[in-house]
Design a protein around this motif. Structure first.
Motif: not given
Length: 119
Positions: A33-46
């Motif tokens: 939410r802070k990045l105006n993105s989705r949870d799945a995007q954070i997982i991709r970053y990881q």
């Protein structure tokens, strides 16, 4: 194809990010939410071995953590940098030495005055 003369150690940015998120119990949904993105995007970053600088910078701001410093800490200490060296300790020592000289001079003057009175 380019040849490498030596094997450079690699830094897996996603793993660095994942370790921080896990260690600090950061909720991916809140971060997204802070990045105006989705949870799945954070997982991709990881899972990404590398990230664009602008994405890593946004992650730094969102989590108030300096991942760039974490990466820099993995580099050999003899690598150069344009970051100014912290000279505050050296400056403070120099100031204290000057203050000590002044106090010693004042003490010597006071001794002479007191000895002069005693004669």
């Amino acid at each position: 194809m380019k040849k490498k003369n030596f094997q450079e150690p690699t830094v897996h940015i996603g793993q660095l990010l994942k370790n921080y998120i896990d260690r600090n119990k950061v909720f991916k949904s809140v971060l997204a939410r802070k990045l105006n993105s989705r949870d799945a995007q954070i997982i991709r970053y990881q899972k990404s071995a590398s990230l664009k600088t602008e994405i890593l910078l946004a992650l730094c701001h969102a989590m108030k953590h300096n991942f760039f410093a974490d990466i820099a800490a993995l580099l050999p200490a003899d690598y150069s940098t344009d970051v100014p060296k912290d000279t505050s300790d050296k400056e403070q020592i120099a100031q204290l030495k000057e203050q000590l000289k002044t106090l010693e001079s004042e003490r010597n003057i006071l001794k002479q005055v007191l000895i002069g009175r005693g004669e």
